[in-house]
Enzyme design. Sequence first.
Site, PDB file in Angstrom:
ATOM      1  N   ARG A  83       3.299   1.258   1.782  1.00 30.95           N
ATOM      2  CA  ARG A  83       4.273   1.012   2.866  1.00 30.95           C
ATOM      3  C   ARG A  83       4.993  -0.301   2.589  1.00 30.95           C
ATOM      4  O   ARG A  83       4.347  -1.339   2.367  1.00 30.95           O
ATOM      5  CB  ARG A  83       3.563   0.936   4.221  1.00 30.95           C
ATOM      6  CG  ARG A  83       4.427   0.388   5.357  1.00 30.95           C
ATOM      7  CD  ARG A  83       5.178   1.448   6.046  1.00 30.95           C
ATOM      8  NE  ARG A  83       6.073   0.912   7.089  1.00 30.95           N
ATOM      9  CZ  ARG A  83       5.778   0.910   8.398  1.00 30.95           C
ATOM     10  NH1 ARG A  83       4.601   1.368   8.801  1.00 30.95           N
ATOM     11  NH2 ARG A  83       6.638   0.449   9.301  1.00 30.95           N
ATOM     12  N   ARG A  92       8.913   5.992   6.324  1.00 28.56           N
ATOM     13  CA  ARG A  92       7.725   5.243   5.858  1.00 28.56           C
ATOM     14  C   ARG A  92       6.697   6.216   5.306  1.00 28.56           C
ATOM     15  O   ARG A  92       6.554   7.346   5.799  1.00 28.56           O
ATOM     16  CB  ARG A  92       7.164   4.378   6.954  1.00 28.56           C
ATOM     17  CG  ARG A  92       6.570   5.035   8.163  1.00 28.56           C
ATOM     18  CD  ARG A  92       7.556   5.481   9.189  1.00 28.56           C
ATOM     19  NE  ARG A  92       8.564   4.526   9.560  1.00 28.56           N
ATOM     20  CZ  ARG A  92       8.393   3.595  10.488  1.00 28.56           C
ATOM     21  NH1 ARG A  92       7.238   3.456  11.091  1.00 28.56           N
ATOM     22  NH2 ARG A  92       9.377   2.799  10.808  1.00 28.56           N
ATOM     23  N   ASP A  95       2.364   5.178   8.726  1.00 29.22           N
ATOM     24  CA  ASP A  95       2.444   4.286   9.880  1.00 29.22           C
ATOM     25  C   ASP A  95       1.177   4.506  10.696  1.00 29.22           C
ATOM     26  O   ASP A  95       0.829   5.663  10.973  1.00 29.22           O
ATOM     27  CB  ASP A  95       3.676   4.664  10.714  1.00 29.22           C
ATOM     28  CG  ASP A  95       4.039   3.591  11.715  1.00 29.22           C
ATOM     29  OD1 ASP A  95       4.815   2.705  11.356  1.00 29.22           O
ATOM     30  OD2 ASP A  95       3.523   3.640  12.819  1.00 29.22           O
ATOM     31  N   ASP A  97      -0.493   3.249  14.177  1.00 27.83           N
ATOM     32  CA  ASP A  97      -0.313   2.493  15.416  1.00 27.83           C
ATOM     33  C   ASP A  97      -1.607   2.500  16.232  1.00 27.83           C
ATOM     34  O   ASP A  97      -2.246   3.557  16.383  1.00 27.83           O
ATOM     35  CB  ASP A  97       0.794   3.116  16.273  1.00 27.83           C
ATOM     36  CG  ASP A  97       2.193   2.932  15.675  1.00 27.83           C
ATOM     37  OD1 ASP A  97       2.435   1.898  15.032  1.00 27.83           O
ATOM     38  OD2 ASP A  97       3.041   3.831  15.846  1.00 27.83           O
TER      39      ASP A  97
HETATM   40  N1  LIG Z   1       8.642  11.937  15.111  1.00 27.42           N
HETATM   41  C1  LIG Z   1       8.471  10.643  14.821  1.00 27.42           C
HETATM   42  N2  LIG Z   1       9.499   9.784  14.947  1.00 27.42           N
HETATM   43  C2  LIG Z   1       9.278   8.479  14.645  1.00 27.42           C
HETATM   44  N3  LIG Z   1      10.139   7.408  14.688  1.00 27.42           N
HETATM   45  C3  LIG Z   1       9.451   6.334  14.292  1.00 27.42           C
HETATM   46  S1  LIG Z   1      10.087   4.777  14.162  1.00 27.42           S
HETATM   47  N4  LIG Z   1       8.170   6.652  13.989  1.00 27.42           N
HETATM   48  C4  LIG Z   1       7.135   5.742  13.513  1.00 27.42           C
HETATM   49  C5  LIG Z   1       6.090   5.513  14.595  1.00 27.42           C
HETATM   50  O1  LIG Z   1       6.224   4.258  15.158  1.00 27.42           O
HETATM   51  C6  LIG Z   1       8.034   8.000  14.205  1.00 27.42           C
HETATM   52  C7  LIG Z   1       6.967   8.921  14.066  1.00 27.42           C
HETATM   53  O2  LIG Z   1       5.826   8.605  13.691  1.00 27.42           O
HETATM   54  N5  LIG Z   1       7.242  10.222  14.397  1.00 27.42           N
END
Ligand SMILES: Nc1nc2nc(S)n(CCO)c2c(=O)[nH]1
Length: 155
Positions: A83, A92, A95, A97
């Site tokens: 990453r 990415r 990710d 979280d």
């Molecule tokens: N569907 C979807 N949209 C996202 N936009 C971001 S930024 N992210 C990263 C999560 O913070 C995502 C994701 O994990 N999934």
Amino acid sequence: MANVYLGLGSNLGDREENLEKAIDALNDFDEIDVKDRSRVLETEPYGKTDQPEFMNMCVAIKTRMSPLSLLETVLGIEHSLGRVREEVWGPRIIDIDILLYEDLELELDDLSIPHKEMHKRSFVLEPLAEIAPDVKHPTLDKTVLELKEDLERGD
Ligand SMILES: Nc1nc2nc(S)n(CCO)c2c(=O)[nH]1
């Protein structure tokens, strides 16, 4: 041991392999046990929509790590899987979280728990409701399932 829920996502490379590698990396830490996992969902990008579709899932862990140690650990796993933090909302490889950490409410410069956006994100609530429907969001005082249903209704 603290009960913690993580949201995982990937929209670059072999997305499902990236998710599996992240789970394996979490399990490699003595202080972390992955106790449950949701199925993997393919989801439309949220926020910055001109990017590849994501694969998302949630996992339940038990950990002896503090919230900040866990943050450091998940950032290290993201880095080890390649990453690079270029665009804030860009594509990415992985990710991770921190969504919920017991019933903790924490607001630091680089870490907010519960995750500030989790109740607005179907790509989080859908898989999280699969493994933790009755877990309460300590700030909103609603269960994960209630939050998912509120979002689906547009409340
Ligand atoms: N569907 C979807 N949209 C996202 N936009 C971001 S930024 N992210 C990263 C999560 O913070 C995502 C994701 O994990 N999934």
